[in-house]
Design an enzyme around this catalytic site. Structure first.
Site, PDB file in Angstrom:
ATOM      1  CB  SER A 238      81.816  40.309  64.512  1.00 27.83           C
ATOM      2  OG  SER A 238      81.662  39.086  65.022  1.00 27.83           O
ATOM      3  CE  LYS A 239      89.825  42.083  64.774  1.00 24.54           C
ATOM      4  NZ  LYS A 239      90.280  42.443  63.403  1.00 24.54           N
ATOM      5  NE  ARG A 240      80.629  37.322  68.134  1.00 26.18           N
ATOM      6  CZ  ARG A 240      80.141  36.341  67.384  1.00 26.18           C
ATOM      7  NH1 ARG A 240      79.993  35.181  67.529  1.00 26.18           N
ATOM      8  NH2 ARG A 240      79.025  36.858  66.510  1.00 26.18           N
ATOM      9  N   GLY A 242      87.401  35.738  63.921  1.00 22.18           N
ATOM     10  CA  GLY A 242      88.900  35.807  63.562  1.00 22.18           C
ATOM     11  C   GLY A 242      88.919  37.097  62.508  1.00 22.18           C
ATOM     12  CG  ASP A 248      92.285  41.777  60.215  1.00 26.84           C
ATOM     13  OD1 ASP A 248      92.909  42.577  60.381  1.00 26.84           O
ATOM     14  OD2 ASP A 248      91.049  41.927  60.709  1.00 26.84           O
TER      15      ASP A 248
END
Ligand code: GLU
Length: 467
Positions: A238-240, A242, A248
């Protein structure tokens, strides 16, 4: 002919898990000389956005995973879904269900109370309720009541569901709009998909979809459910962790070749080969060798691959990606060294192009800040003389190249009776603001002679320590 598809829902960016599924579908199609198609599953009007459709296209394009036909949008196919809902109704393979919310809630409460799995009880299937036709209704698929659905998943092996576990799925809501599992079946059927390769969060949908295929008089495609990707801490990616969206990674300075190579190896292997060009991937890819269990993302390995591609891809390609990074930093590269020269001297020192752009920006813009620790350590009473001498001798150089520059520095070192770093480090500070750069001769050579002399001159003024 083998036909695969990637069918993202446009409710966010293209994430790496989706990209890997798309890659596997693409490779499987190409390996079998078939077609790879893209379908945008945008019937959830509340959650789907145009921006996310564009983000998916952008990600797919960046990765180079082109669809062999124009993308199919589910929102343009409502008439087809309606057509097949009517077919099933007419053939008695689906039925109108008039059960209202209260009844369904009551049923669920009872089932929960009896510790049964909540499921529709087939009330309207058996025509228990006689309703006037102007009552709102949903359409439910008549799932077979007995027997098993067995399919041979190309990754997970044989999977069996008992029909008793599957209740009669709603295929059209009260407003007539089709539901997700039904649209997938109609599309996979009409797009003649032979192999459905998708995330294993869909395994439970598969038996229902197979039953609907059969009801529509079609053989179901083959299925391959790809395990999910975990972060390096073993939790769902997930975004956690990175970067999560494919773009991205572009922003972080990764090359698409590196990400594809990384993703193909994440949960699949071919002997101990690590490096795969797209052509090699197509040649070697074997769906049946994809791991059954989830794979953990490993940023170090992705960086290693990225550096490999920075070093080995045609320099124009790397230069274009590096140029993009300079644009992100707001650095104008038009007056500095050519990017291919920067890449040549920086490729061993940077794992991403973002890192490379940050570490190379001094060639393109004036030094804004001098690293204080470096200044304290290397600028001394001797420095003014060093700068004067170097400036003097470099001014006389007619061939502005690394070798000639090196000879000049060496001769200044000797004539002043200093050690090499006593000359090289102040020079680096003058040119770049700190002491982290390639060899000082190389660093100098990439500046124009005028710019190099100017920076030395300025540093001399700035750091002149009165005797
Ligand atoms: N639209 C689904 C998703 O994004 C994929 C459905 C499928 O591949 O069958 O998860």
């Amino acid at each position: 002919m083998v036909i695969t598809r990637f069918a993202p829902s446009p409710t966010g960016f293209l994430h790496v898990g989706g990209a890997r599924t798309a890659l596997y579908s693409y490779l499987f199609a190409k390996k079998n000389h078939g077609k790879f198609l893209l379908r945008i599953e945008d019937t959830d009007l509340e959650r789907s956005t145009e921006a996310s459709v564009q983000a998916i296209f952008e990600g797919m394009e960046w990765l180079g995973l082109a669809s062999d036909e124009k993308p199919v949008f589910q929102t343009s196919r409502f008439d087809r879904y309606k057509y097949y809902i009517d077919v099933l109704l007419k053939e008695g393979k689906a039925y109108k269900c008039y059960c209202n919310k209260e009844r369904l809630e009551h049923l669920r409460e009872q089932q929960t109370h009896n510790k049964e799995k909540p499921r529709y009880d087939g009330h309207c299937r058996h025509g228990v309720m006689s309703q006037s036709t102007d009552q709102p209704f949903v359409v439910r698929f008549k799932n077979p009541e007995t027997g098993d659905v067995v399919f041979n998943d190309l990754i997970l092996g044989e999977i069996k569901f008992s029909n008793q576990e599957l209740d009669d799925l709603i295929i059209a809501r009260t407003d007539g709009s089709p539901t997700y599992n039904f649209t997938v079946v109609v599309d996979d059927m009409e797009m003649a998909i032979t192999h459905v390769i998708r995330g294993n969060d869909h395994v439970n949908n598969t038996p229902r979809q197979i039953n609907m295929f059969l009801a529509l008089g079609h053989k179901a495609p083959q299925y391959a459910h790809v395990p999910m990707i975990l972060g390096d801490d073993g939790k769902r990616l997930s975004k956690r962790h990175g970067a999560e969206g494919v773009m991205d990674y572009e922003r972080e300075g990764y090359l698409p070749e590196a990400l594809l190579n990384y993703l193909v190896r994440l949960g699949w292997s071919h002997g101990d080969q690590e490096i795969f060009s797209l052509t090699e991937m197509i040649e070697c890819f074997d769906l049946t060798k994809v791991n059954k269990s989830a794979a953990a993302f490993n940023t170090d390995k992705l960086q290693w691959l990225n550096q490999y591609y920075i070093k080995t891809l045609p320099v124009e390609k790397v230069a274009a990606a590096l140029q993009k990074q300079f644009e992100y930093l707001g650095v104008d590269t038009s007056l500095g060294p050519v990017l291919s020269a920067v890449i040549a001297v920086m490729k061993d020192r940077a794992k991403t192009l973002k890192e490379m752009a940050e570490a190379s920006r001094f060639w393109f813009e004036p030094v804004k800040k001098h690293d204080e620790t470096a200044v304290a350590k290397f600028i001394s009473a001797d420095t003014a003389t060093v700068f004067t001498k170097i400036h003097e001798q470099l001014s006389g150089l007619s061939d502005w190249n690394k070798e000639a520059i090196h000879t000049v520095i060496q001769s200044v070192v000797e004539s002043l009776g200093l050690k090499f770093p006593q000359v090289a480090q102040p020079l680096r500070i003058a040119l770049t603001g700190n002491t982290v750069s390639p060899g000082v001769d190389v660093t100098l050579a990439l500046f124009s002679k005028e710019e190099a002399l100017d920076r030395i001159d300025q540093a001399k003024k700035r750091f002149a320590i009165p005797a």
